[in-house]
Design an enzyme around this catalytic site. Structure first.
Site, mmCIF file in Angstrom:
data_model
loop_
_atom_site.group_PDB
_atom_site.id
_atom_site.type_symbol
_atom_site.label_atom_id
_atom_site.label_comp_id
_atom_site.label_asym_id
_atom_site.label_seq_id
_atom_site.Cartn_x
_atom_site.Cartn_y
_atom_site.Cartn_z
ATOM 1 N N THR A 1 1.358 -1.057 0.134
ATOM 2 C CA THR A 1 0.328 -0.112 0.389
ATOM 3 C C THR A 1 0.450 1.370 0.326
ATOM 4 O OG1 THR A 1 -1.703 -1.111 1.684
ATOM 5 C CG2 THR A 1 -2.169 1.171 1.495
ATOM 6 N N LYS B 1 -7.087 1.487 -2.788
ATOM 7 C CA LYS B 1 -6.761 0.775 -1.354
ATOM 8 C C LYS B 1 -7.546 1.908 -0.437
ATOM 9 C CE LYS B 1 -5.804 -2.148 1.912
ATOM 10 N NZ LYS B 1 -4.142 -2.052 2.016
ATOM 11 N N LYS C 1 1.331 4.544 8.256
ATOM 12 C CA LYS C 1 1.105 5.139 7.380
ATOM 13 C C LYS C 1 -0.232 5.578 6.047
ATOM 14 C CE LYS C 1 2.688 1.972 4.646
ATOM 15 N NZ LYS C 1 1.879 0.591 2.667
#
Length: 291
Positions: free
Chosen positions: A100, A175, A243
């Site tokens: 990701t 995502k 993150k």
């Protein structure tokens, strides 16, 4: 591409990556592996995967290179430069970043790969450690549709919901949608379970009652049971979720989009990080609320 002839190089054999690589191996592909900590690849090597000392060595001998690492900086480090994947994978080869990461980085990899005659896809996943083990991941793919179609048999070794989302970067953008939805949902799941506990209810009974109704979600079904048992081991790390939320917040800001739920969720997970819980699973938010 014929799996009996294709060699797959897999970089990043962590909580999810190890299971993903193992499922590829079980489907009769020849698999090369590399990880910063070699011991994390020992099980795969015992199962038949072949170790490569560097990303460069792996790229030179692979038809398809898959990466599943931690942060965008890690992606940049292994893809670019003289020893990077792009400059060492064979012309006509395929590179698939399943980390990701930033949509802009996915586009950069695609453009640089194309100059070398290499096909690139961004294909982040969702489903956690359970989805990775069961080859039931949701795989969100960006890049050229024809390239995606050729990689479907490989994706099917790892996932059950495999969707081409659009041009390069689209997988990463999808995502981000996934992580935004999870962020607020995780707060609700944790609050609900803590509420049940404080009200003197049987948490397991409450969970079994509400998970089949309108409140049902993946997090409720898969992570709430862990919360109740006091199991905060990572299926997905707090540090990696932070993150992801940082990337999503940045992308939303660039689009002029307000995301109040995402901001609140990140502020709570930042508190967990400050309390040295970065390496716990995301369900540890339960402990922050259970005071």
């Amino acid at each position: 591409m014929n799996k009996e002839k294709a060699t797959v190089g897999f970089i990043g054999t962590g909580v999810m990556g190890k299971s993903m690589a193992l499922n590829i191996l079980k489907n009769d592909y020849r698999v090369f592996v590399h990880n910063r900590t070699k011991s994390r690849a020992d099980e795969l090597i015992e199962m038949g995967a072949e170790w490569k000392d560097t990303p460069r060595d792996l790229a030179l001998q692979s038809d398809i290179v898959i990466t599943m690492v931690g942060y965008p900086k890690d992606v940049e480090d292994i893809y670019f430069g003289d020893n990077g994947i792009i400059n060492n994978v064979k012309s006509g080869g395929y590179i698939i970043d399943m980390t990701t990461s930033k949509p802009s980085l996915a586009k950069k990899i695609y453009k640089e790969a194309k100059k070398k005659g290499v096909y690139a896809l961004d294909a982040p996943v969702s489903g956690g450690d359970v989805g990775a083990k069961n080859a039931a991941l949701c795989i969100m793919v960006g890049g050229e549709e024809e390239v995606f179609k050729k990689m479907i048999p490989l994706f099917e070794t790892m996932g059950s919901n495999i969707v081409w989302e659009g041009e390069a970067g689209s997988g990463q953008h999808t995502k981000m949608c996934n992580q935004i939805a999870i962020a607020s949902n995780m707060m609700g799941v944790c609050e609900a379970m803590v509420y049940a506990k404080k009200a003197g209810l049987n948490e397991e009974k409450v969970l079994n009652t509400i998970k089949t109704g309108a409140a049902g979600s993946w997090s409720l079904s898969n992570l709430a049971p862990r919360m109740i048992k006091g199991d905060f081991a990572p299926g997905f790390y707090v540090k990696h979720f932070i993150k992801d939320m940082k990337i999503a917040l940045s992308e939303a800001e660039n689009m002029g989009l307000e995301t109040p739920g995402l901001k609140l969720a990140k502020s709570l997970y930042d508190k967990l990080a400050e309390d040295n819980k970065e390496d716990y699973g995301t369900q540890v938010l339960y402990k922050l609320l259970d005071k």
